[in-house]
Enzyme design. Structure first.
Site, PDB file in Angstrom:
ATOM      1  N   ARG A 110      10.483 114.561  12.319  1.00 40.39           N
ATOM      2  CA  ARG A 110      10.343 113.827  11.058  1.00 40.39           C
ATOM      3  C   ARG A 110       9.640 112.365  11.532  1.00 40.39           C
ATOM      4  NH1 ARG A 110      16.103 115.803   9.625  1.00 40.39           N
ATOM      5  NH2 ARG A 110      15.726 116.521   7.620  1.00 40.39           N
ATOM      6  N   GLU A 129       8.995 122.864  -0.145  1.00 44.07           N
ATOM      7  CA  GLU A 129       9.820 122.073  -0.664  1.00 44.07           C
ATOM      8  C   GLU A 129       9.865 122.106  -2.097  1.00 44.07           C
ATOM      9  OE1 GLU A 129      10.813 118.608   2.406  1.00 44.07           O
ATOM     10  OE2 GLU A 129       8.637 118.467   1.744  1.00 44.07           O
ATOM     11  N   CYS A 164      14.289 124.398   8.190  1.00 41.63           N
ATOM     12  CA  CYS A 164      14.480 123.223   9.075  1.00 41.63           C
ATOM     13  C   CYS A 164      15.437 122.334   7.925  1.00 41.63           C
ATOM     14  CB  CYS A 164      13.246 122.466   9.319  1.00 41.63           C
ATOM     15  SG  CYS A 164      12.096 121.980   8.152  1.00 41.63           S
ATOM     16  N   ARG A 199       5.976 117.128  11.656  1.00 40.04           N
ATOM     17  CA  ARG A 199       5.546 116.887  10.147  1.00 40.04           C
ATOM     18  C   ARG A 199       5.024 115.721   9.932  1.00 40.04           C
ATOM     19  NH1 ARG A 199      10.349 116.602   6.233  1.00 40.04           N
ATOM     20  NH2 ARG A 199      10.935 114.571   6.975  1.00 40.04           N
ATOM     21  N   ARG A 204      19.062 114.723  -4.415  1.00 35.91           N
ATOM     22  CA  ARG A 204      19.879 115.113  -3.162  1.00 35.91           C
ATOM     23  C   ARG A 204      20.827 114.084  -2.721  1.00 35.91           C
ATOM     24  NH1 ARG A 204      15.020 115.360   1.358  1.00 35.91           N
ATOM     25  NH2 ARG A 204      16.785 114.747   2.774  1.00 35.91           N
ATOM     26  N   ASN A 225      16.810 120.968   1.846  1.00 37.16           N
ATOM     27  CA  ASN A 225      16.953 119.907   1.314  1.00 37.16           C
ATOM     28  C   ASN A 225      16.471 119.548  -0.124  1.00 37.16           C
ATOM     29  OD1 ASN A 225      18.545 119.897   3.558  1.00 37.16           O
ATOM     30  ND2 ASN A 225      17.329 118.215   4.364  1.00 37.16           N
ATOM     31  N   ASP A 226      14.878 119.238   0.055  1.00 40.17           N
ATOM     32  CA  ASP A 226      14.319 118.886  -1.115  1.00 40.17           C
ATOM     33  C   ASP A 226      14.131 120.250  -1.941  1.00 40.17           C
ATOM     34  OD1 ASP A 226      13.417 116.316  -1.189  1.00 40.17           O
ATOM     35  OD2 ASP A 226      12.410 116.594   0.717  1.00 40.17           O
ATOM     36  N   HIS A 277      25.675 109.799   4.893  1.00 41.07           N
ATOM     37  CA  HIS A 277      25.401 109.181   6.260  1.00 41.07           C
ATOM     38  C   HIS A 277      26.916 109.979   7.128  1.00 41.07           C
ATOM     39  CE1 HIS A 277      23.492 106.112   8.600  1.00 41.07           C
ATOM     40  NE2 HIS A 277      23.755 106.945   9.291  1.00 41.07           N
TER      41      HIS A 277
END
Ligand code: PEP
Ligand code: MG
Length: 555
Positions: A286, A416, A487, A322, A450, A439-440, A188
């Site tokens: 998202r 991903e 993305c 998505r 991750r 990321n994935d 975060h």
């Protein structure tokens, strides 16, 4: 130009800064279990005023900021004020004879353990609880509040770790950069630093050796932290490398190769901000973020309302929604399977819609597609829809068919899973576009969670193995004519963005705060120069090498 680096960590928010180190006050540590208070009722009564004081301070800080920062602080204030936390702590004093500080420590830890066991976003909130605990404990022990004191001059903040509430209150320009010994690039704190535009390096082993008042240069794009002799030297070195953010708002290279720069959003306010910032569309909506706390599937009207809120900010422009990416780090109470031993490798994303074990995942997908199609009609946005966690061409075909049934003309998938790269040609022939979730893709490529701090270096988007996979997608895109976007967080790093364009990526979608630097970085290079960068980064032995090789091309 590489900086005189003495330490290297994980790049978490791009930009270079030089300044004087201010060390952040450490949390108070675990209080002793005794001695038992002589006056338990009086001791228990000390807790509520301490809680109120911490809450008032955080509320005051929330009032000075906006956007993500405000949301984080407000969420923390809600946790401070949780009546169960106060009651449990008071009972530990009156019934178990704990001193007040120890009682708060134990009550908060119990709360954090419950959140951790829930996994995903809830588990990440456990970090917020520790922050709340430390602030109340420090107050009860008469110690200075942990975290960032009000800065009277610009400084580079160095900490073991920073609580989200600390990061949220920072002012760019006063907090010149952040360096933390712990934490990963998707924490975060890292996300907030990016949204505030503050350069940050996390997971920086040896950061504790930086002393208060020393002069440092921090490069949030390369992860380098260098100690220099004087403050002037630090400031000059940083200024010499300042990123030119002179950009006209249109994503293209210096020789006119168009690369739309899009926004990653999760809700209406985020979409409005992206539109106001000049995003050319949405590359990743998202949708699951709107329903994270929904105990039941949101009604059609509730869904439509959430989709209209985002799509209406981009009438006449492309918006890629998505479908629900539930499971693993994003559990949705009404969709995720309980008790899977390995949720990141389990029934998540599109797999839920195809799960044959008796749930209504396919129905949920159909109702979502209907809601999205209706919202597109209502708002005039150019809707594109993509599925998360697609591994095979057969899954892609199935998804596109579902979209067509709802009259959705532009259907694609996220890439991903490494298997989807190896069968990219077949997948691309089924869909209208693909978008890489770096990321994935990194997580599954390196078998490295991750969210793990200790494994953050494997999830570094400059890993040549990841870049080689993206290069393979660029080549498949050329063969099939199917455009490939990115993305994931990789798109938000200006130097890496030029590498991605050189690898054949056609659009880049980022969170707030990154677009101008990415636009300026791409706009300053020709497509041939981007390709040269891609070639050296792809051929590098490791991420440090890749960054240095690309930086060396600047001369
Ligand atoms: C990704 O995996 O890179 C991505 C963009 O999706 P998310 O971060 O929401 O999983
Ligand atoms: Mg993903």
């Amino acid at each position: 130009m590489p900086i005189p680096s003495t330490l290297i960590g994980i790049p978490a928010s791009p930009g270079r800064a030089g300044g004087r180190v201010v060390r952040v006050a450490e949390p108070p540590g675990e209080p002793a279990t005794g001695p038992a208070p002589a006056d338990p009722a009086g001791e228990a009564a000390r807790i509520e005023p301490a809680v109120e004081l911490v809450s008032t301070r955080l509320t005051a800080r929330a009032a000075t900021v906006s956007g993500d920062a405000r949301e984080v602080l407000e969420a923390t204030v809600t946790m401070v004020g949780d009546p169960a936390l106060l009651q449990n702590a008071q009972e530990l004093v009156t019934e178990r004879g704990r001193p007040a500080a120890r009682a708060v420590w134990e009550a908060a830890n119990g709360f954090a353990a419950t959140l951790s066991s829930m996994g995903g976003y809830m588990a990440e909130r456990a970090r917020d609880i520790s922050d709340v605990r430390d602030r109340i404990v420090a107050e009860l022990l008469g110690l200075p509040a942990p975290g960032v004191a009000d800065l009277d001059a610009p400084a580079v903040l160095v900490a073991t770790d920073l609580a989200p509430a600390d990061t949220a209150g920072l002012k760019p320009g006063v907090a010149l950069a952040l360096v933390t010994e712990q934490g990963g690039p998707t924490s975060h704190t890292a996300i907030l630093a990016r949204s505030l535009g503050i350069p940050a390096v996390v997971g920086c082993a040896g950061a504790s050796t930086l002393t208060d008042g020393s002069a440092v240069i921090v490069d949030g794009a390369t992860g380098e932290v260098g100690e220099v002799a004087t403050l002037d030297e630090a400031v000059e070195a940083a200024a010499a490398a300042a990123v030119v953010t002179d950009w006209d708002g249109v994503g293209r290279t210096a020789d006119g190769h168009v690369v739309p720069l899009l926004a990653n959003v999760g809700d209406g306010p985020g979409a409005a901000k992206g539109a106001a910032d000049g995003a050319e569309g949405v590359g990743l909506f998202r949708t699951e973020l709107a329903f994270l706390s929904a105990a039941e599937e949101p009604s059609e009207s509730r869904q439509r309302e959430a989709y209209v809120a985002v799509l209406s900010a981009f009438a006449g422009k492309p918006v890629t929604a998505r479908t629900l990416d539930a499971g693993a780090d994003k559990p949705l109470p009404f969709l995720s399977l309980d008790g899977e031993p390995n949720p990141a490798l389990g029934v998540r994303g599109l797999r839920i819609a195809r799960d044959g074990s008796g749930g209504d995942g396919a129905g949920v997908l159909d109702r979502q597609l209907a809601g999205l199609a209706a919202a597109a009609k209502e708002t005039g946005a150019e809707l594109k829809v993509m599925a998360p966690m697609v591994a095979t061409a057969e899954e892609a075909r199935w998804f596109v068919e579902r979209c067509r049934t709802h009259g959705i003309g532009r259907a694609g998938v996220m890439i991903e899973v490494p298997a989807a790269v190896l069968t990219a040609d077949e997948i691309m022939r089924e869909v209208d576009f693909v978008s890489v979730g770096t990321n994935d893709l990194a997580q599954y490529l390196f078998a490295a969670d991750r969210q793990s701090g200790p494994l953050a270096a494997l999830n570094d988007p400059w890993q040549p193995a990841l870049l080689r996979l993206i290069g393979m997608l660029g080549e498949a895109s050329e063969r099939t004519g199917c455009p490939v976007g990115v993305c994931g967080e990789a798109a938000a790093d200006p130097a890496l963005a030029s590498v991605l364009v050189g690898l054949g990526v056609a659009s880049l979608s980022t969170g707030p705060g990154a677009r101008a630097a990415v636009g300026a970085a791409i706009g300053g290079l020709t497509l041939a120069q981007c390709r040269e960068r891609a070639a050296v980064a792809r051929a590098a032995a490791d991420p440090i090498d890749a960054r240095r090789a690309v930086a060396a091309l600047d001369g």
